[in-house]
Design a protein around this motif. Structure first.
Motif, short mmCIF file in Angstrom:
data_model
loop_
_atom_site.label_atom_id
_atom_site.label_comp_id
_atom_site.label_asym_id
_atom_site.label_seq_id
_atom_site.Cartn_x
_atom_site.Cartn_y
_atom_site.Cartn_z
N ARG A 1 0.83 -1.21 0.00
CA ARG A 1 0.00 0.00 0.00
C ARG A 1 0.87 1.26 0.00
N PRO A 2 1.87 1.38 0.89
CA PRO A 2 2.69 2.61 0.86
C PRO A 2 3.39 2.84 -0.48
N GLU A 3 3.88 1.78 -1.09
CA GLU A 3 4.55 1.93 -2.39
C GLU A 3 3.57 2.41 -3.46
N LEU A 4 2.37 1.87 -3.44
CA LEU A 4 1.34 2.28 -4.39
C LEU A 4 0.93 3.73 -4.14
N GLU A 5 0.75 4.08 -2.88
CA GLU A 5 0.31 5.43 -2.52
C GLU A 5 1.35 6.49 -2.86
N ARG A 6 2.63 6.13 -2.88
CA ARG A 6 3.68 7.09 -3.25
C ARG A 6 3.55 7.55 -4.70
N GLU A 7 2.83 6.80 -5.50
CA GLU A 7 2.65 7.16 -6.91
C GLU A 7 1.62 8.28 -7.10
N ALA A 8 0.83 8.59 -6.06
CA ALA A 8 -0.26 9.57 -6.17
C ALA A 8 0.11 10.90 -5.52
N SER A 9 -0.57 11.96 -5.93
CA SER A 9 -0.40 13.26 -5.28
C SER A 9 -0.99 13.23 -3.88
N PHE A 10 -2.19 12.64 -3.76
CA PHE A 10 -2.89 12.54 -2.48
C PHE A 10 -3.51 11.16 -2.37
N CYS A 11 -3.54 10.63 -1.15
CA CYS A 11 -4.15 9.32 -0.89
C CYS A 11 -5.23 9.47 0.14
N HIS A 12 -6.28 8.67 -0.03
CA HIS A 12 -7.42 8.70 0.88
C HIS A 12 -7.77 7.28 1.29
N ALA A 13 -8.03 7.10 2.57
CA ALA A 13 -8.43 5.79 3.07
C ALA A 13 -9.86 5.49 2.62
N PRO A 14 -10.15 4.24 2.28
CA PRO A 14 -11.51 3.89 1.83
C PRO A 14 -12.60 4.24 2.84
N GLY A 15 -12.27 4.24 4.12
CA GLY A 15 -13.27 4.57 5.14
C GLY A 15 -13.42 6.04 5.43
N ASP A 16 -12.61 6.89 4.81
CA ASP A 16 -12.61 8.33 5.09
C ASP A 16 -13.67 9.03 4.25
N VAL A 17 -14.93 8.85 4.62
CA VAL A 17 -16.02 9.45 3.83
C VAL A 17 -16.11 10.96 4.02
N GLY A 18 -15.26 11.51 4.88
CA GLY A 18 -15.20 12.96 5.05
C GLY A 18 -14.10 13.61 4.23
N ALA A 19 -13.45 12.84 3.36
CA ALA A 19 -12.37 13.38 2.52
C ALA A 19 -12.91 14.38 1.51
N CYS A 20 -12.03 15.23 1.00
CA CYS A 20 -12.44 16.27 0.05
C CYS A 20 -13.16 15.71 -1.16
N ILE A 21 -12.73 14.55 -1.66
CA ILE A 21 -13.33 14.00 -2.88
C ILE A 21 -14.73 13.41 -2.66
N ALA A 22 -15.20 13.44 -1.40
CA ALA A 22 -16.56 12.98 -1.11
C ALA A 22 -17.59 14.08 -1.35
N SER A 23 -17.13 15.27 -1.73
CA SER A 23 -18.03 16.40 -1.94
C SER A 23 -17.96 16.89 -3.38
N SER B 1 -18.42 19.83 -4.22
CA SER B 1 -17.83 21.17 -4.24
C SER B 1 -16.32 21.13 -4.50
N PHE B 2 -15.73 19.94 -4.39
CA PHE B 2 -14.31 19.77 -4.70
C PHE B 2 -14.23 19.36 -6.16
N PHE B 3 -13.83 20.29 -7.02
CA PHE B 3 -13.88 20.02 -8.45
C PHE B 3 -12.82 19.02 -8.86
N LEU C 1 -20.86 11.14 -10.62
CA LEU C 1 -22.07 11.03 -11.44
C LEU C 1 -23.05 12.16 -11.17
N LYS C 2 -23.27 12.48 -9.90
CA LYS C 2 -24.26 13.52 -9.60
C LYS C 2 -23.84 14.90 -10.08
N GLU C 3 -22.53 15.11 -10.17
CA GLU C 3 -22.01 16.38 -10.66
C GLU C 3 -21.85 16.38 -12.18
N ARG C 4 -22.25 15.29 -12.82
CA ARG C 4 -22.19 15.15 -14.28
C ARG C 4 -20.76 15.24 -14.80
#
Length: 194
Positions: free
Chosen positions: A55-77, A79-81, A115-118
């Motif tokens: 997991r850490p090696e895979l996550e190093r490839e991304a700009s930002f990583c989010h835990a599957p259980g973190d439903v409060g993350a920015c990408i859950a809204s 309003s975060f384009f 989907l909801k944001e089209r």
């Protein structure tokens, strides 16, 4: 929008094909994208089995990583384009969750938001053969605006390696996602040198 401002959400689930996600992440970095990664526990198991990555090696490839259980993350809204979201690979379980709006973790919630944001949601579904439930879920997801993109290789460019097949599919996905700088090979017809 410039490529530097583009945000791409990438989800990895437990289906085979982790190489597609890794290539998307690496190509995203090359193109200056801001990538947001969510990897399910089964996705980690599969990435380890197929690519030897933790997991850490895979996550190093991304700009930002989010835990599957973190439903409060920015990408859950909404309003975060974000430019788009790609689930690569997309298991049939995840497809079913998306098709029925069952946002039980951050990955499926982010897909629902897309989907909801089209915005574009591309599902690189991995299973064969498909049963009727799989097909109906693909239809339902398509009717909501998702793009079903099984990573089926094209052979008309005469690829020589698995990496070439993976690269071509991911370039097509990036182009579908609206990413500036994506360069899939164009078919020039039978009389061309493609």
């Amino acid at each position: 929008m410039s490529s530097a401002a583009q945000r791409l959400v990438i989800g990895i689930t437990g289906a085979t094909g982790a190489a597609y996600a890794l290539r998307l992440l690496r190509r995203g970095r090359e193109l200056g994208l801001e990538t947001h990664l969510i990897v399910t526990p089964a996705g980690v198991l599969n990435a380890h089995h197929e690519l030897g990555l933790s997991r850490p090696e895979l996550e190093r490839e991304a700009s930002f990583c989010h835990a599957p259980g973190d439903v409060g993350a920015c990408i859950a809204s909404g309003s975060f384009f974000t430019t788009a979201m790609v689930i690569a690979p997309c298991s049939m379980k995840t497809l079913a969750s998306v098709a029925h709006g069952f946002g039980d973790n951050l990955l499926t919630r982010a897909a629902d938001v897309t989907l909801k944001e089209r915005r574009r949601l591309i599902l690189m579904v991995r299973e064969t053969p498909f049963n009727l439930a799989h097909l109906r879920n693909m239809v339902a997801a398509t009717e909501m605006g998702a793009i079903i993109f099984p990573p089926l290789p094209a052979f008309y460019h005469h690829p020589k390696t698995i990496a070439e097949l993976v690269n071509e599919s991911t370039e097509r996905v990036l182009e579908l996602a609206g990413v500036v700088g994506a360069r899939p090979q164009a078919w020039g017809g039978l009389n061309s040198n493609n």
